[in-house]
Design a protein around this motif. Sequence first.
Motif, PDB file in Angstrom:
ATOM      1  N   SER A  19       0.789  -1.292   0.089  1.00 41.33           N
ATOM      2  CA  SER A  19       0.254  -0.216  -0.165  1.00 41.33           C
ATOM      3  C   SER A  19       1.308   1.250   0.004  1.00 41.33           C
ATOM      4  O   SER A  19       1.817   1.114   0.392  1.00 41.33           O
ATOM      5  N   SER A  20       1.046   2.584  -0.560  1.00 38.88           N
ATOM      6  CA  SER A  20       0.898   3.567  -0.730  1.00 38.88           C
ATOM      7  C   SER A  20       0.236   4.040   0.937  1.00 38.88           C
ATOM      8  O   SER A  20      -1.135   4.896   0.566  1.00 38.88           O
ATOM      9  N   LEU A  21       1.169   4.662   1.938  1.00 38.71           N
ATOM     10  CA  LEU A  21       0.694   6.037   3.121  1.00 38.71           C
ATOM     11  C   LEU A  21       0.983   7.026   2.969  1.00 38.71           C
ATOM     12  O   LEU A  21       2.274   7.661   2.546  1.00 38.71           O
ATOM     13  N   ALA A  22       0.018   8.634   2.508  1.00 37.74           N
ATOM     14  CA  ALA A  22       0.610   9.979   2.914  1.00 37.74           C
ATOM     15  C   ALA A  22       0.682   9.926   4.010  1.00 37.74           C
ATOM     16  O   ALA A  22       0.082   9.802   5.057  1.00 37.74           O
ATOM     17  N   VAL A  23       1.198  10.481   5.349  1.00 38.18           N
ATOM     18  CA  VAL A  23       1.776  10.192   6.209  1.00 38.18           C
ATOM     19  C   VAL A  23       2.235  11.792   6.646  1.00 38.18           C
ATOM     20  O   VAL A  23       3.506  12.316   5.913  1.00 38.18           O
ATOM     21  N   GLY A  24       1.834  12.307   8.178  1.00 37.18           N
ATOM     22  CA  GLY A  24       2.257  13.707   8.057  1.00 37.18           C
ATOM     23  C   GLY A  24       2.977  13.856   9.057  1.00 37.18           C
ATOM     24  O   GLY A  24       3.313  12.593   8.896  1.00 37.18           O
ATOM     25  N   GLY A  25       3.286  15.005   9.267  1.00 42.54           N
ATOM     26  CA  GLY A  25       4.583  15.499  10.032  1.00 42.54           C
ATOM     27  C   GLY A  25       5.485  16.609   9.693  1.00 42.54           C
ATOM     28  O   GLY A  25       5.848  15.766   8.528  1.00 42.54           O
ATOM     29  N   PHE A  26       6.434  16.510  10.336  1.00 44.06           N
ATOM     30  CA  PHE A  26       7.249  17.309   9.732  1.00 44.06           C
ATOM     31  C   PHE A  26       8.478  16.952  10.815  1.00 44.06           C
ATOM     32  O   PHE A  26       8.603  17.296  11.845  1.00 44.06           O
ATOM     33  N   GLY A  27      10.027  16.383  10.119  1.00 40.83           N
ATOM     34  CA  GLY A  27      10.482  15.202  11.206  1.00 40.83           C
ATOM     35  C   GLY A  27      10.043  14.895  12.646  1.00 40.83           C
ATOM     36  O   GLY A  27       9.113  13.761  11.955  1.00 40.83           O
ATOM     37  N   LEU A  28       9.697  15.821  13.546  1.00 42.18           N
ATOM     38  CA  LEU A  28       8.815  14.343  14.213  1.00 42.18           C
ATOM     39  C   LEU A  28       7.613  15.227  15.305  1.00 42.18           C
ATOM     40  O   LEU A  28       6.804  14.487  15.729  1.00 42.18           O
TER      41      LEU A  28
END
Length: 261
Positions: A19-28
């Motif tokens: 699957s493809s996942l778009a994951v939020g966040g910037f650094g940690l």
Amino acid sequence: MDKVVDSAAEAVADIAPGSSLAVGGFGLCGIPSTLIDAVFQAGTDRLEVISNNAGVDDWGLGLLLGAGRLRRVVASYVGENKEFARQYLSGELEVELTPQGTLAERMRAGGSGIPAFFTASGVGTQVAEGGLPWRYAADGSIAIASPAKQTQTFETPEGAKEFVLERAIIADFGLVRAWRGDRHGNLVFRDSARNFNPLAAMCGRITVAEVEELVEPGALDPNQVHTPGVFVHRVVALTPAQVSDKRIERRTVRPRSGVAR
């Protein structure tokens, strides 16, 4: 519609290998660490991740990376993750490096039903001309290179300028973390934790949100909602322990004035 599910494990149970996942966040900052850990615990592999970066070596997406669960990453920054750099340079991982603003707009476009757009970012570089190494071979040669992209000249107030065509991103799943959210999936992000989270929520076919504070419908001021519930399919309410379990990417301190060393 009540979109709350009982656990993070249940919320990500249908994420299949590949699957493809778009994951939020910037650094940690603002990463959906509980959902990422649930994917890690499920043992799901061969994942493609679209995210600004890949966490650090032992936290966030770095957990999946270190376990060899990622086959491809679309990101703008390798940054603090040494394992990310090692896998990329050794040919174990395919990486599509994308200018940060372009990555954000590709995700937003995917969630807005815009298949592609023209941008000035990358014109005159390998971003447009192709040849960027996506995957290295074991001997250090380039096994897969980025293709050349369509360019076009448009008239602007400053005169004729060249732009490059970038394609939108639509992921199978979006994983995000919000400060507050209601049972209908309306989300509010806090300060810099907003970063890529609204974009990841928009471009996921199925979006799962972990929320630090779950409130009842009507409790959120509609004018303060950053991501409407139409983009969110599942909501996971975090426990106090999960809310407080946050890491600092790089701690930097200095002596306080007037304090003896």
